[in-house]
Design a protein around this motif. Sequence first.
Motif, PDB file in Angstrom:
ATOM      1  N   LEU A   1       0.823  -1.203   0.000  1.00 30.58           N
ATOM      2  CA  LEU A   1       0.000   0.000   0.000  1.00 30.58           C
ATOM      3  C   LEU A   1       0.862   1.261   0.000  1.00 30.58           C
ATOM      4  O   LEU A   1       0.627   2.197  -0.781  1.00 30.58           O
ATOM      5  CB  LEU A   1      -0.923  -0.002   1.217  1.00 30.58           C
ATOM      6  CG  LEU A   1      -1.791   1.249   1.400  1.00 30.58           C
ATOM      7  CD1 LEU A   1      -2.709   1.437   0.202  1.00 30.58           C
ATOM      8  CD2 LEU A   1      -2.601   1.157   2.692  1.00 30.58           C
ATOM      9  N   ILE A   2       1.863   1.298   0.884  1.00 31.83           N
ATOM     10  CA  ILE A   2       2.743   2.465   0.972  1.00 31.83           C
ATOM     11  C   ILE A   2       3.433   2.714  -0.361  1.00 31.83           C
ATOM     12  O   ILE A   2       3.485   3.845  -0.869  1.00 31.83           O
ATOM     13  CB  ILE A   2       3.795   2.254   2.087  1.00 31.83           C
ATOM     14  CG1 ILE A   2       3.126   2.298   3.465  1.00 31.83           C
ATOM     15  CG2 ILE A   2       4.891   3.318   2.005  1.00 31.83           C
ATOM     16  CD1 ILE A   2       4.050   1.923   4.605  1.00 31.83           C
ATOM     17  N   THR A   3       3.964   1.647  -0.954  1.00 28.08           N
ATOM     18  CA  THR A   3       4.705   1.796  -2.198  1.00 28.08           C
ATOM     19  C   THR A   3       3.793   2.180  -3.355  1.00 28.08           C
ATOM     20  O   THR A   3       4.185   2.949  -4.243  1.00 28.08           O
ATOM     21  CB  THR A   3       5.459   0.494  -2.515  1.00 28.08           C
ATOM     22  OG1 THR A   3       6.138   0.037  -1.348  1.00 28.08           O
ATOM     23  CG2 THR A   3       6.480   0.717  -3.613  1.00 28.08           C
ATOM     24  N   ALA A   4       2.567   1.677  -3.361  1.00 28.58           N
ATOM     25  CA  ALA A   4       1.610   2.037  -4.407  1.00 28.58           C
ATOM     26  C   ALA A   4       1.282   3.532  -4.363  1.00 28.58           C
ATOM     27  O   ALA A   4       1.175   4.186  -5.399  1.00 28.58           O
ATOM     28  CB  ALA A   4       0.334   1.216  -4.261  1.00 28.58           C
ATOM     29  N   ILE A   5       1.126   4.075  -3.156  1.00 29.12           N
ATOM     30  CA  ILE A   5       0.859   5.516  -3.013  1.00 29.12           C
ATOM     31  C   ILE A   5       2.023   6.320  -3.583  1.00 29.12           C
ATOM     32  O   ILE A   5       1.837   7.297  -4.323  1.00 29.12           O
ATOM     33  CB  ILE A   5       0.629   5.874  -1.533  1.00 29.12           C
ATOM     34  CG1 ILE A   5      -0.679   5.245  -1.033  1.00 29.12           C
ATOM     35  CG2 ILE A   5       0.596   7.394  -1.341  1.00 29.12           C
ATOM     36  CD1 ILE A   5      -0.886   5.381   0.462  1.00 29.12           C
ATOM     37  N   GLY A   6       3.249   5.891  -3.248  1.00 26.07           N
ATOM     38  CA  GLY A   6       4.425   6.593  -3.759  1.00 26.07           C
ATOM     39  C   GLY A   6       4.529   6.520  -5.270  1.00 26.07           C
ATOM     40  O   GLY A   6       4.828   7.522  -5.934  1.00 26.07           O
ATOM     41  N   GLY A   7       4.283   5.348  -5.824  1.00 21.26           N
ATOM     42  CA  GLY A   7       4.360   5.195  -7.273  1.00 21.26           C
ATOM     43  C   GLY A   7       3.320   6.025  -8.003  1.00 21.26           C
ATOM     44  O   GLY A   7       3.595   6.625  -9.048  1.00 21.26           O
ATOM     45  N   MET A   8       2.121   6.086  -7.451  1.00 21.54           N
ATOM     46  CA  MET A   8       1.055   6.871  -8.070  1.00 21.54           C
ATOM     47  C   MET A   8       1.368   8.364  -8.038  1.00 21.54           C
ATOM     48  O   MET A   8       1.170   9.078  -9.028  1.00 21.54           O
ATOM     49  CB  MET A   8      -0.267   6.607  -7.331  1.00 21.54           C
ATOM     50  CG  MET A   8      -1.473   7.157  -8.045  1.00 21.54           C
ATOM     51  SD  MET A   8      -1.773   6.291  -9.611  1.00 21.54           S
ATOM     52  CE  MET A   8      -3.026   7.340 -10.339  1.00 21.54           C
ATOM     53  N   ALA A   9       1.885   8.837  -6.923  1.00 21.36           N
ATOM     54  CA  ALA A   9       2.230  10.262  -6.808  1.00 21.36           C
ATOM     55  C   ALA A   9       3.321  10.638  -7.809  1.00 21.36           C
ATOM     56  O   ALA A   9       3.303  11.730  -8.398  1.00 21.36           O
ATOM     57  CB  ALA A   9       2.674  10.578  -5.386  1.00 21.36           C
ATOM     58  N   LEU A  10       4.258   9.723  -8.037  1.00 23.03           N
ATOM     59  CA  LEU A  10       5.392  10.013  -8.911  1.00 23.03           C
ATOM     60  C   LEU A  10       4.985  10.204 -10.370  1.00 23.03           C
ATOM     61  O   LEU A  10       5.725  10.817 -11.146  1.00 23.03           O
ATOM     62  CB  LEU A  10       6.414   8.880  -8.798  1.00 23.03           C
ATOM     63  CG  LEU A  10       7.824   9.149  -9.329  1.00 23.03           C
ATOM     64  CD1 LEU A  10       8.468  10.318  -8.598  1.00 23.03           C
ATOM     65  CD2 LEU A  10       8.685   7.906  -9.181  1.00 23.03           C
ATOM     66  N   THR A  11       3.803   9.727 -10.745  1.00 24.72           N
ATOM     67  CA  THR A  11       3.391   9.805 -12.149  1.00 24.72           C
ATOM     68  C   THR A  11       3.192  11.238 -12.638  1.00 24.72           C
ATOM     69  O   THR A  11       3.202  11.474 -13.850  1.00 24.72           O
ATOM     70  CB  THR A  11       2.088   9.022 -12.402  1.00 24.72           C
ATOM     71  OG1 THR A  11       0.998   9.653 -11.720  1.00 24.72           O
ATOM     72  CG2 THR A  11       2.221   7.578 -11.940  1.00 24.72           C
ATOM     73  N   ILE A  12       3.006  12.180 -11.723  1.00 22.64           N
ATOM     74  CA  ILE A  12       2.759  13.567 -12.172  1.00 22.64           C
ATOM     75  C   ILE A  12       3.995  14.447 -12.063  1.00 22.64           C
ATOM     76  O   ILE A  12       3.942  15.642 -12.368  1.00 22.64           O
ATOM     77  CB  ILE A  12       1.591  14.219 -11.395  1.00 22.64           C
ATOM     78  CG1 ILE A  12       1.913  14.337  -9.899  1.00 22.64           C
ATOM     79  CG2 ILE A  12       0.307  13.446 -11.608  1.00 22.64           C
ATOM     80  CD1 ILE A  12       0.871  15.126  -9.136  1.00 22.64           C
ATOM     81  N   ASP A  13       5.139  13.892 -11.659  1.00 27.27           N
ATOM     82  CA  ASP A  13       6.362  14.684 -11.515  1.00 27.27           C
ATOM     83  C   ASP A  13       6.835  15.238 -12.851  1.00 27.27           C
ATOM     84  O   ASP A  13       7.078  16.435 -13.002  1.00 27.27           O
ATOM     85  CB  ASP A  13       7.450  13.828 -10.862  1.00 27.27           C
ATOM     86  CG  ASP A  13       8.744  14.597 -10.640  1.00 27.27           C
ATOM     87  OD1 ASP A  13       8.660  15.806 -10.327  1.00 27.27           O
ATOM     88  OD2 ASP A  13       9.834  13.994 -10.747  1.00 27.27           O
ATOM     89  N   ILE A  14       6.962  14.371 -13.864  1.00 32.98           N
ATOM     90  CA  ILE A  14       7.455  14.821 -15.170  1.00 32.98           C
ATOM     91  C   ILE A  14       6.528  15.853 -15.813  1.00 32.98           C
ATOM     92  O   ILE A  14       7.005  16.885 -16.316  1.00 32.98           O
ATOM     93  CB  ILE A  14       7.670  13.617 -16.099  1.00 32.98           C
ATOM     94  CG1 ILE A  14       8.815  12.743 -15.575  1.00 32.98           C
ATOM     95  CG2 ILE A  14       7.975  14.075 -17.522  1.00 32.98           C
ATOM     96  CD1 ILE A  14       9.048  11.478 -16.382  1.00 32.98           C
ATOM     97  N   PRO A  15       5.196  15.655 -15.831  1.00 32.57           N
ATOM     98  CA  PRO A  15       4.328  16.698 -16.399  1.00 32.57           C
ATOM     99  C   PRO A  15       4.489  18.048 -15.714  1.00 32.57           C
ATOM    100  O   PRO A  15       4.464  19.094 -16.380  1.00 32.57           O
ATOM    101  CB  PRO A  15       2.916  16.126 -16.180  1.00 32.57           C
ATOM    102  CG  PRO A  15       3.109  14.649 -16.175  1.00 32.57           C
ATOM    103  CD  PRO A  15       4.428  14.426 -15.500  1.00 32.57           C
ATOM    104  N   LEU A  16       4.669  18.061 -14.389  1.00 36.06           N
ATOM    105  CA  LEU A  16       4.848  19.319 -13.678  1.00 36.06           C
ATOM    106  C   LEU A  16       6.165  19.983 -14.064  1.00 36.06           C
ATOM    107  O   LEU A  16       6.231  21.212 -14.218  1.00 36.06           O
ATOM    108  CB  LEU A  16       4.791  19.095 -12.162  1.00 36.06           C
ATOM    109  CG  LEU A  16       3.423  18.692 -11.605  1.00 36.06           C
ATOM    110  CD1 LEU A  16       3.508  18.435 -10.106  1.00 36.06           C
ATOM    111  CD2 LEU A  16       2.377  19.769 -11.895  1.00 36.06           C
ATOM    112  N   ILE A  17       7.220  19.186 -14.240  1.00 36.08           N
ATOM    113  CA  ILE A  17       8.503  19.742 -14.676  1.00 36.08           C
ATOM    114  C   ILE A  17       8.363  20.355 -16.066  1.00 36.08           C
ATOM    115  O   ILE A  17       8.861  21.455 -16.336  1.00 36.08           O
ATOM    116  CB  ILE A  17       9.591  18.647 -14.686  1.00 36.08           C
ATOM    117  CG1 ILE A  17       9.932  18.224 -13.253  1.00 36.08           C
ATOM    118  CG2 ILE A  17      10.856  19.134 -15.396  1.00 36.08           C
ATOM    119  CD1 ILE A  17      10.912  17.066 -13.182  1.00 36.08           C
TER     120      ILE A  17
END
Length: 295
Positions: A13-29
Motif C-alpha cells: 500500500l505504501i509503495t503504491a501511493i508513492g508510485g502513483m504520486a510520482l506519475t505527475i512529476d514529469i508533467p509538472l517539470i
Amino acid sequence: MSKTNANHAKGLLITAIGGMALTIDIPLIRLADGDPWSIVLLRSGTTFLAAIAIWMVWALIRKNPPTLVPGRAGLFVAALYGTASITFVMAVFNTSTANLVFILAFNTVFATLLGWLFLDERPRLATVVAMAFMLGGVSIIVLDSLGRGSLVGDLFAVASSVLLASAITVTRASGKDMGFAALVAFAAPAVLGLVMVSQVGFRVEQPLWVVLTGTVVLPLSFFCLATGPKYISGPEVAMFYLLETVLTPVWVWMIFAEVPTTASLIGGSILVMTLIAHSVWALGPGKEIPARAAG
C-alpha cells in the motif's frame, strides 16, 4: 492475517501511493518551462526544505521522528537518490517522456540482479525470462534513439534506473527506515544546481509547478518508495514504478500532445506486458513472502 503478511500488505500500500504520486512529476517539470539546472535547483531545494519542515513537525507532535540519515547506509542511500535526481532531470530534457519512463521501469531488472548479487536473493527462472524480455524492450528503445539525437537522454535514464535500484537494494539490506534519507538527499543536487545557475542564470517561466512537485509530490512519493523496501522485496518495490511507466505518457499526451515513436511504443509495450505478467506470477496465490520483507 499473520504479522508477515500484514507487513507485506502495508508495504504494498505504501509503495503504491508513492508510485502513483510520482506519475505527475514529469508533467509538472514540463509545465514549468525552465532550464535544466534551474529546475534542479528549485525542485531539489524545495524538496529538501519540505523534508526538514515535515521532520520538525513530526518531532514536535510525536516526539519520536525517524532518523534523518540512519548511519553509513543512510548516507549511501542519500547519495544514490541525490545523484538519481540529477540524472533524472537531465533525462527529462534530453529524451522523450515515453523513453524515460519505459527505461526507468527497467529498474525492476536491476533491483533483481543487485538482490541476487548482494542479498543472496536468487531469482527464479520466470524472473530471469522476464529480465530477458525487458532487456529486449529497452534495446529497441535505445537503438531507435541512436538516429534521433536522444541517446544521451536515454543513457541518463538508464543511469537513473541503476541508481534507484541500488538505493532500493541498500535500503532492503539495511532494514532501516530510509524515508527521510531519500528526501534529505536532495540537498546535494540543490547545491550543485545553485553553483551551475550562478554561472548560466536562473530561468523557470512557471516556478509554481516546480514548487508543487518539490513540496508535495516528491516528499510523498520518495518517502513512500524509500520506506517500501523495509516491508517488501526490492523487485516488488521497483515494479511500482510501472505506474509511472503506464500513466506518465498518458498525462504528457493529454497535456502536451507528445506522441511516442513506434519503436518506443513497441519496446514499452514489451516492458509493460512483461512486468504485468511477472507481477501477477510473483504475487499470486501460493507464493511465499520472503522473510526479510517482514521488516
